[in-house]
Design a protein around this motif. Sequence first.
Motif, short mmCIF file in Angstrom:
data_model
loop_
_atom_site.label_atom_id
_atom_site.label_comp_id
_atom_site.label_asym_id
_atom_site.label_seq_id
_atom_site.Cartn_x
_atom_site.Cartn_y
_atom_site.Cartn_z
N GLU A 11 40.62 37.41 41.76
CA GLU A 11 41.94 37.11 41.90
C GLU A 11 42.43 36.91 40.68
O GLU A 11 43.72 37.30 40.37
CB GLU A 11 42.19 36.12 42.94
CG GLU A 11 41.85 36.37 44.29
CD GLU A 11 41.99 35.07 45.23
OE1 GLU A 11 42.03 34.02 44.82
OE2 GLU A 11 42.05 35.48 46.50
N LEU A 12 41.67 35.86 39.94
CA LEU A 12 42.28 35.72 38.45
C LEU A 12 42.56 36.77 37.47
O LEU A 12 43.64 37.09 36.87
CB LEU A 12 41.62 34.64 37.67
CG LEU A 12 41.82 34.11 36.44
CD1 LEU A 12 43.18 33.62 36.47
CD2 LEU A 12 41.04 33.21 36.04
N SER A 22 34.32 42.70 45.50
CA SER A 22 35.35 43.20 44.49
C SER A 22 36.06 44.43 44.70
O SER A 22 37.16 44.69 44.60
CB SER A 22 34.74 42.94 43.22
OG SER A 22 34.33 41.95 42.75
N VAL A 23 35.09 45.49 45.19
CA VAL A 23 35.57 46.81 45.71
C VAL A 23 36.63 46.75 46.61
O VAL A 23 37.78 47.23 46.48
CB VAL A 23 34.68 47.69 46.18
CG1 VAL A 23 35.17 49.01 46.63
CG2 VAL A 23 33.73 48.04 44.78
N MET A 24 36.15 45.66 47.81
CA MET A 24 37.10 45.75 49.07
C MET A 24 38.31 44.85 48.49
O MET A 24 39.32 44.77 49.33
CB MET A 24 36.38 45.11 50.11
CG MET A 24 35.18 46.18 50.72
SD MET A 24 35.75 47.70 50.92
CE MET A 24 34.49 48.45 51.52
N ASP A 25 38.09 43.83 47.47
CA ASP A 25 39.20 42.77 47.52
C ASP A 25 40.28 43.10 46.40
O ASP A 25 41.58 43.29 46.61
CB ASP A 25 38.65 41.66 47.04
CG ASP A 25 38.09 40.78 47.96
OD1 ASP A 25 38.32 41.12 49.39
OD2 ASP A 25 36.98 39.83 47.84
N ILE A 26 39.68 43.87 45.52
CA ILE A 26 40.85 44.01 44.31
C ILE A 26 40.72 45.61 43.75
O ILE A 26 41.15 45.97 42.83
CB ILE A 26 40.57 43.22 43.22
CG1 ILE A 26 39.16 43.36 42.36
CG2 ILE A 26 40.92 41.67 43.55
CD1 ILE A 26 39.04 42.52 41.06
N SER A 48 41.60 54.66 46.31
CA SER A 48 41.81 53.09 46.47
C SER A 48 40.57 52.34 47.46
O SER A 48 39.90 53.18 48.21
CB SER A 48 43.09 52.87 46.87
OG SER A 48 43.25 53.33 48.17
N LYS A 49 40.94 51.11 47.64
CA LYS A 49 40.11 50.41 48.52
C LYS A 49 40.36 50.98 49.87
O LYS A 49 39.43 50.93 50.87
CB LYS A 49 40.18 49.08 48.38
CG LYS A 49 41.38 48.50 48.67
CD LYS A 49 41.25 47.06 48.44
CE LYS A 49 42.74 46.48 48.67
NZ LYS A 49 42.81 44.89 48.37
N GLU A 50 41.38 51.57 50.14
CA GLU A 50 41.95 51.88 51.48
C GLU A 50 41.34 53.16 51.74
O GLU A 50 40.93 53.44 52.90
CB GLU A 50 43.32 51.75 51.72
CG GLU A 50 44.12 50.49 51.59
CD GLU A 50 44.18 49.96 50.41
OE1 GLU A 50 44.08 50.43 49.30
OE2 GLU A 50 44.77 48.56 50.30
N ASP A 51 41.36 53.94 50.67
CA ASP A 51 40.82 55.45 51.00
C ASP A 51 39.24 55.49 51.41
O ASP A 51 38.83 56.37 51.79
CB ASP A 51 41.15 56.51 49.41
CG ASP A 51 42.62 56.36 49.25
OD1 ASP A 51 43.42 56.31 50.29
OD2 ASP A 51 42.97 56.38 48.08
N ILE A 52 38.67 54.36 50.76
CA ILE A 52 37.22 54.45 51.15
C ILE A 52 36.91 54.41 52.69
O ILE A 52 35.97 55.12 52.96
CB ILE A 52 36.43 52.99 50.65
CG1 ILE A 52 36.46 53.15 48.99
CG2 ILE A 52 35.07 52.81 51.17
CD1 ILE A 52 36.14 51.90 48.30
#
Length: 256
Positions: free
Chosen positions: A178-179, A200-204, A221-225
């Motif tokens: 997050e930082l 990390s992949v799923m979060d950012i 993007s993570k959504e595309d996964i």
Amino acid sequence: MIELKGLCKSFEGKDVLENINATFENGKTNLIIGQSGSGKTVLMKCIVGLLTPEKGELLYDHRNFLTMSKKEKKALRREMGMLFQSAALFDSMTVLDNVMFPLNMFSNDTLRDRTRRAMFCLERVNLTEAKDKFPGEISGGMQKRVAIARAIALNPQYLFCDEPNSGLDPKTSLVIDELIQDITREYNMTTLINTHDMNSVMDIGEKIIYIYEGHKEWEGSKEDIFTSTNERLNNFIFASELFRKVKEVKIQNLEG
């Protein structure tokens, strides 16, 4: 923005990277993922100039790094911040001195201004109270935060992170992710993260490049996964039961 066009790298006649084309955008967390030996570490080293590709173009905001003079490359490197896997702090220096190190090396500001800048960076990562401590006196997560403060001390345009969550517990890893994302957006940096951490992949994961055996196998993007039909990517991302269940729930929500 960083653009790769037809990037190729080999060792002793063996191709390690083949025709890599990718764009890493400003203000976003750009992730490079892949199995061990896939070539993602070699790719990162090529991008930061530790290795030289045999073919292709490497553009930093339309400036080709591979055709620059030594003087031009040195100037560009001042625009880069590096967060190493082990934090790579100097054990004999205090936290404040570690953050001041790049400022002392490259800045012509007064000592007062350099100290003020270093303290600002420590404040940004919530570590001003640790300024007089040595690395061995603080936790691993705090060391990574110090390393982030040092990486942004020169106000870089490009931030490179090599396995930033290595050796950290899940809660601390989330804080570091997050930082990094907050700082990336705040300073509109082009941030590249080389990671094995699927959290990390799923979060950012705003932009993700998946490398497989030296090729760019997938990007999105993570959504595309969750809607990807790429079998290799799915086998890599959803290898654990936990992430398979996450995918099932996500797809059910999308269909609902």
